[in-house]
Design a protein around this motif. Structure first.
Motif, PDB file in Angstrom:
ATOM      1  N   GLN A 253       0.839  -1.118  -0.013  1.00  0.00           N
ATOM      2  CA  GLN A 253       0.137   0.020   0.059  1.00  0.00           C
ATOM      3  C   GLN A 253       0.997   1.265  -0.175  1.00  0.00           C
ATOM      4  OE1 GLN A 253      -2.943  -0.536   3.248  1.00  0.00           O
ATOM      5  NE2 GLN A 253      -3.408  -2.467   2.615  1.00  0.00           N
ATOM      6  N   LEU A 254       2.029   1.420   0.830  1.00  0.00           N
ATOM      7  CA  LEU A 254       2.924   2.473   0.744  1.00  0.00           C
ATOM      8  C   LEU A 254       3.580   2.659  -0.585  1.00  0.00           C
ATOM      9  CD1 LEU A 254       4.758   1.702   4.028  1.00  0.00           C
ATOM     10  CD2 LEU A 254       3.233   3.898   3.468  1.00  0.00           C
ATOM     11  N   ILE A 255       3.985   1.569  -1.238  1.00  0.00           N
ATOM     12  CA  ILE A 255       4.736   1.486  -2.606  1.00  0.00           C
ATOM     13  C   ILE A 255       3.707   1.999  -3.698  1.00  0.00           C
ATOM     14  CG2 ILE A 255       5.810   0.305  -4.188  1.00  0.00           C
ATOM     15  CD1 ILE A 255       6.900  -1.472  -2.076  1.00  0.00           C
ATOM     16  N   GLU A 256       2.525   1.564  -3.475  1.00  0.00           N
ATOM     17  CA  GLU A 256       1.674   2.043  -4.928  1.00  0.00           C
ATOM     18  C   GLU A 256       1.058   3.324  -4.512  1.00  0.00           C
ATOM     19  OE1 GLU A 256       0.239  -2.771  -6.321  1.00  0.00           O
ATOM     20  OE2 GLU A 256      -1.213  -1.538  -5.078  1.00  0.00           O
ATOM     21  N   HIS A 257       0.940   3.643  -3.359  1.00  0.00           N
ATOM     22  CA  HIS A 257       0.421   5.168  -3.022  1.00  0.00           C
ATOM     23  C   HIS A 257       1.324   6.103  -3.535  1.00  0.00           C
ATOM     24  CE1 HIS A 257       0.124   8.489  -0.261  1.00  0.00           C
ATOM     25  NE2 HIS A 257      -1.253   8.262  -0.392  1.00  0.00           N
ATOM     26  N   ASP A 258       2.655   5.770  -3.370  1.00  0.00           N
ATOM     27  CA  ASP A 258       3.745   6.756  -3.623  1.00  0.00           C
ATOM     28  C   ASP A 258       3.802   6.854  -5.286  1.00  0.00           C
ATOM     29  OD1 ASP A 258       3.721   7.509  -1.183  1.00  0.00           O
ATOM     30  OD2 ASP A 258       5.563   6.351  -0.513  1.00  0.00           O
ATOM     31  N   ASP A 259       3.695   5.605  -5.805  1.00  0.00           N
ATOM     32  CA  ASP A 259       4.152   5.424  -7.283  1.00  0.00           C
ATOM     33  C   ASP A 259       3.125   4.656  -8.025  1.00  0.00           C
ATOM     34  OD1 ASP A 259       5.097   5.110  -9.765  1.00  0.00           O
ATOM     35  OD2 ASP A 259       7.286   4.826  -8.991  1.00  0.00           O
ATOM     36  N   ILE A 262       4.087   1.639 -10.392  1.00  0.00           N
ATOM     37  CA  ILE A 262       4.441   0.243  -9.832  1.00  0.00           C
ATOM     38  C   ILE A 262       3.110  -0.555  -9.299  1.00  0.00           C
ATOM     39  CG2 ILE A 262       6.068  -1.187  -8.152  1.00  0.00           C
ATOM     40  CD1 ILE A 262       7.588   1.624  -8.103  1.00  0.00           C
ATOM     41  N   ARG A 263       3.211  -1.906  -9.811  1.00  0.00           N
ATOM     42  CA  ARG A 263       2.042  -2.989  -9.419  1.00  0.00           C
ATOM     43  C   ARG A 263       3.193  -3.940  -8.515  1.00  0.00           C
ATOM     44  NH1 ARG A 263       0.026  -7.986 -10.392  1.00  0.00           N
ATOM     45  NH2 ARG A 263       1.604  -8.551 -11.961  1.00  0.00           N
ATOM     46  N   VAL A 264       2.332  -3.823  -7.091  1.00  0.00           N
ATOM     47  CA  VAL A 264       3.042  -4.949  -6.123  1.00  0.00           C
ATOM     48  C   VAL A 264       2.369  -6.265  -6.221  1.00  0.00           C
ATOM     49  CG1 VAL A 264       3.599  -5.209  -3.838  1.00  0.00           C
ATOM     50  CG2 VAL A 264       3.925  -3.064  -4.782  1.00  0.00           C
ATOM     51  N   GLN A 265       3.140  -7.283  -6.416  1.00  0.00           N
ATOM     52  CA  GLN A 265       2.510  -8.734  -6.345  1.00  0.00           C
ATOM     53  C   GLN A 265       2.803  -9.324  -4.861  1.00  0.00           C
ATOM     54  OE1 GLN A 265       3.900 -11.477  -9.329  1.00  0.00           O
ATOM     55  NE2 GLN A 265       2.705 -13.129  -8.484  1.00  0.00           N
ATOM     56  N   LEU A 266       2.073  -9.672  -4.142  1.00  0.00           N
ATOM     57  CA  LEU A 266       2.240 -10.277  -2.859  1.00  0.00           C
ATOM     58  C   LEU A 266       2.067 -11.690  -2.973  1.00  0.00           C
ATOM     59  CD1 LEU A 266       0.133  -8.083  -0.566  1.00  0.00           C
ATOM     60  CD2 LEU A 266       2.615  -7.982  -1.074  1.00  0.00           C
ATOM     61  N   LYS A 267       3.223 -12.393  -2.371  1.00  0.00           N
ATOM     62  CA  LYS A 267       3.184 -13.829  -2.253  1.00  0.00           C
ATOM     63  C   LYS A 267       3.115 -14.156  -0.336  1.00  0.00           C
ATOM     64  CE  LYS A 267       5.605 -14.983  -6.548  1.00  0.00           C
ATOM     65  NZ  LYS A 267       4.181 -15.508  -7.131  1.00  0.00           N
ATOM     66  N   ARG A 449      17.691  -7.026  -2.076  1.00  0.00           N
ATOM     67  CA  ARG A 449      19.248  -6.702  -2.778  1.00  0.00           C
ATOM     68  C   ARG A 449      19.505  -5.387  -2.688  1.00  0.00           C
ATOM     69  NH1 ARG A 449      16.071  -9.587  -5.767  1.00  0.00           N
ATOM     70  NH2 ARG A 449      16.187  -8.039  -7.415  1.00  0.00           N
ATOM     71  N   THR A 450      20.717  -5.080  -2.655  1.00  0.00           N
ATOM     72  CA  THR A 450      21.333  -3.668  -2.462  1.00  0.00           C
ATOM     73  C   THR A 450      21.295  -3.226  -4.102  1.00  0.00           C
ATOM     74  OG1 THR A 450      23.091  -4.147  -0.801  1.00  0.00           O
ATOM     75  CG2 THR A 450      23.468  -2.353  -2.524  1.00  0.00           C
ATOM     76  N   ALA A 451      21.458  -4.110  -5.231  1.00  0.00           N
ATOM     77  CA  ALA A 451      21.041  -3.683  -6.581  1.00  0.00           C
ATOM     78  C   ALA A 451      19.658  -3.144  -6.643  1.00  0.00           C
ATOM     79  CB  ALA A 451      21.227  -4.826  -7.457  1.00  0.00           C
ATOM     80  N   PHE A 452      18.781  -3.666  -5.960  1.00  0.00           N
ATOM     81  CA  PHE A 452      17.460  -3.529  -6.354  1.00  0.00           C
ATOM     82  C   PHE A 452      17.020  -2.151  -5.531  1.00  0.00           C
ATOM     83  CE2 PHE A 452      13.117  -3.234  -4.711  1.00  0.00           C
ATOM     84  CZ  PHE A 452      12.082  -3.814  -5.548  1.00  0.00           C
ATOM     85  N   ALA A 453      17.758  -2.033  -4.325  1.00  0.00           N
ATOM     86  CA  ALA A 453      17.466  -0.729  -3.473  1.00  0.00           C
ATOM     87  C   ALA A 453      18.116   0.597  -4.268  1.00  0.00           C
ATOM     88  CB  ALA A 453      18.378  -0.800  -2.207  1.00  0.00           C
ATOM     89  N   ARG A 454      19.163   0.285  -5.164  1.00  0.00           N
ATOM     90  CA  ARG A 454      19.750   1.343  -5.796  1.00  0.00           C
ATOM     91  C   ARG A 454      18.970   1.823  -6.751  1.00  0.00           C
ATOM     92  NH1 ARG A 454      25.847  -1.046  -5.601  1.00  0.00           N
ATOM     93  NH2 ARG A 454      26.544  -0.222  -3.574  1.00  0.00           N
ATOM     94  N   GLN A 455      18.438   0.636  -7.652  1.00  0.00           N
ATOM     95  CA  GLN A 455      17.430   1.091  -8.829  1.00  0.00           C
ATOM     96  C   GLN A 455      16.156   1.685  -8.498  1.00  0.00           C
ATOM     97  OE1 GLN A 455      17.399  -2.722 -10.529  1.00  0.00           O
ATOM     98  NE2 GLN A 455      19.625  -2.789 -10.964  1.00  0.00           N
ATOM     99  N   HIS A 456      15.636   1.518  -7.079  1.00  0.00           N
ATOM    100  CA  HIS A 456      14.478   1.940  -6.471  1.00  0.00           C
ATOM    101  C   HIS A 456      14.442   2.811  -5.430  1.00  0.00           C
ATOM    102  CE1 HIS A 456      13.740  -1.862  -9.073  1.00  0.00           C
ATOM    103  NE2 HIS A 456      12.730  -1.140  -9.546  1.00  0.00           N
ATOM    104  N   PRO A 457      14.786   3.930  -5.528  1.00  0.00           N
ATOM    105  CA  PRO A 457      15.147   4.944  -4.267  1.00  0.00           C
ATOM    106  C   PRO A 457      13.682   5.166  -3.897  1.00  0.00           C
ATOM    107  CG  PRO A 457      15.734   6.205  -6.386  1.00  0.00           C
ATOM    108  CD  PRO A 457      15.842   4.416  -6.581  1.00  0.00           C
ATOM    109  N   GLY A 458      13.126   5.228  -4.820  1.00  0.00           N
ATOM    110  CA  GLY A 458      11.476   5.669  -4.093  1.00  0.00           C
ATOM    111  C   GLY A 458      10.693   4.656  -3.256  1.00  0.00           C
ATOM    112  N   ILE A 459      10.959   3.163  -3.430  1.00  0.00           N
ATOM    113  CA  ILE A 459      10.585   2.326  -2.773  1.00  0.00           C
ATOM    114  C   ILE A 459      11.155   2.301  -1.419  1.00  0.00           C
ATOM    115  CG2 ILE A 459      10.381  -0.207  -2.672  1.00  0.00           C
ATOM    116  CD1 ILE A 459       9.983  -0.280  -5.603  1.00  0.00           C
TER     117      ILE A 459
END
Length: 507
Positions: A253-259, A262-267, A449-459
């Motif tokens: 909810q936080l991620i999709e609210h701010d952007d 982006i579609r978040v898929q929950l498992k 992953r650190t690579a994911f964090a660098r690519q998605h500063p908004g998340i």
């Protein structure tokens, strides 16, 4: 009536789970047929090779399903792929064995008659051997299908969905209706598909082959279409239980609210810690909530234990070890401490004067413990109770939710708990004080992953909004709302986020 109302309330979820279960099962069955039948035809003329192949297929089928899934995750990730591979492995033996028996069991006189008519190998196979062996071969395919559908319920443990999600959720929430729905529809699916195979066996083979091709194309086309023209998808997973389910819904909810792009898929209701950690390492999962104590005690290599460290020291050590050893980023933790504990019924504690873990030494001859498999094996679990407290007593292993049912029914009288579990209140348990400080601090925080964090500063910014939020009492109340009042984790998550100003109420 409870089953009917649950069925009505979750009809959309059930239809989705049925589709996933059917898709996984049919794909696995078709692949197993394509592999096993040609091998059996070849082996029918090579008896020594047949013996080896039968032995290999038999050995493969003895591998425990959870172990097989655990081995596949580091290799092929999570979701449909490892589930299908595992199901194919289990389906090979009945199909190969029955095809081999069907072909080799044909009367030699009939084989000689076919040869006398000048039939080549392939014509003889199509005109003589296959029709005669068909009943035995169909029997093997039906056996494989039933085996696949039953085993496919475990696919939910690795994010592949299916009817197993109902069963796992029912076990976790102690909801018999969900368990019955998952089990009954799985059985119905096996019965219907088994009958369909029997009907197809009586039809012309062209019709059967055409239907199989249509099913494959339909399943494949649906999956391809679901990936076309979609916004970026971020996969967030959580362990078994209401608390991880609430947290990952907060993340979504936080991620999709701010952007909104982006579609978040929950498992949700993933199985074990190692499953999730390996899934993040391989990139099959982007984010999941992990606890600081678990990182230090289970996931990273370190020289010292997390016991006696402060919460801040534990988080710092965990963050640094994850970054150095696995190139992972561990965001700032929430406020609450979901640490391990051991608990007994309040009446049992009062009758025997139990207030601390050390006081259990006075009643070890009366103890019968119900622990999760993870707690039994952890150095800050039962192994620590033996080493630090000198406690030794009979233990039984349970899935997380079942241990509470066991103590409530008097099957055991000691269980491991998390400090924010709603069942502590629900089942009137007393958590014994950890007077020797065995259990380290456990604060939850998003791991990626650190690579994911660098690519998605908004998340990263979105998820950091939770840092320092949620108290022990608030988390326990949210767990109670999901487990006892049967509110959805998404609703509970949104209520907290809006009431604390982290989401706008109208969004």
């Amino acid at each position: 009536m409870d089953i009917i109302s649950t069925l009505v309330d979750r009809r959309q979820q059930l239809l989705s789970a049925l589709g996933q279960h059917l898709s996984i099962s049919l794909i696995a069955l078709v692949i197993a047929i394509i592999i096993a039948m040609p091998l059996a035809f070849w082996a029918a003329r090579h008896s020594k090779a047949a013996a080896v192949l039968l032995q290999i297929a038999g050995i493969l089928q003895t591998i425990p399903s959870l172990a097989l899934l655990g081995l596949l995750i580091p290799l092929v990730g999570i979701g449909t792929t490892p589930a299908v591979i595992a199901l194919v492995i289990y389906a090979l033996l009945p199909i190969f064995q029955n095809t081999y028996i069907g072909i080799t069991g044909i009367d030699p006189a009939l084989e000689e008659a076919a040869d006398a008519f000048g039939m080549g190998r392939w014509r003889k196979l199509r005109k003589v051997e296959l029709p005669l062996a068909a009943p035995t071969i169909i029997g093997g395919i039906r056996t494989a299908l039933v085996l696949i559908i039953g085993t496919a319920t475990l696919a939910a443990l690795i994010g592949a969905g299916g009817l197993g999600s109902f069963i796992l959720l029912g076990i976790d929430r102690n909801n018999t209706a969900l368990i019955v729905i998952g089990a009954v529809f799985s059985a119905l699916l096996a019965i219907i598909l088994s009958a369909l195979i029997s009907w197809l066996a009586k039809q012309r083979w062209q019709w059967t082959a055409g239907l199989v091709v249509l099913l494959i194309l339909g399943v494949g086309g649906t999956q391809i279409a679901s990936r076309v023209n979609q916004p970026e998808t971020v996969v967030i997973a959580g362990k078994l239980g209401s608390e991880p389910d609430i947290l990952i819904n907060m993340y979504k909810q936080l991620i999709e609210h701010d952007d909104p792009h982006i579609r978040v898929q929950l498992k949700s209701n993933f199985g074990k810690t190692t499953f999730l950690f390996n899934a993040v390492k391989t990139g099959s999962v982007d984010i999941y909530p992990e606890f600081t104590g678990t990182v230090l005690e289970t996931l990273v290599k370190q020289d010292r234990t997390a016991a006696h460290l402060t919460a801040a020291q534990t988080y710092t050590a965990a963050r640094q070890a994850l970054s150095k050893q696995f190139q992972m980023t561990y965001l700032q933790p929430m406020a609450y401490q979901n640490t391990y504990g051991v608990a007994v019924k309040r009446r049992f504690a009062q009758d025997h004067g139990l207030t601390t873990i050390s006081s259990l030494r006075n009643v070890t001859d009366q103890l019968s413990a119900g622990f999760t498999l993870e707690f039994l094996d952890r150095p800050d679990g039962y192994q620590g109770l033996k080493k630090v407290y000198g406690l030794h007593f009979p233990t039984h292993s349970f899935e997380p939710a079942l241990r509470y049912a066991a103590i409530n029914n008097g099957k055991v009288n000691l269980v491991d708990v998390y400090s924010t579990d709603s069942e502590i209140v629900q089942y009137k348990l007393q958590v014994l004080r950890d007077d020797k400080h065995l259990f380290p601090p456990y604060q939850g925080a998003p791991l990626m992953r650190t690579a994911f964090a660098r690519q998605h500063p908004g998340i990263v910014r979105s998820l950091n909004k939770l840092a320092g939020h949620i108290t022990d009492k608030q988390m326990q109340q949210m767990n109670y709302a999901v487990n006892v009042r049967n509110e959805s984790p998404a609703k509970v998550a949104r209520t907290y986020l809006t009431s604390h100003g982290l989401l706008k109420g109208g969004d």
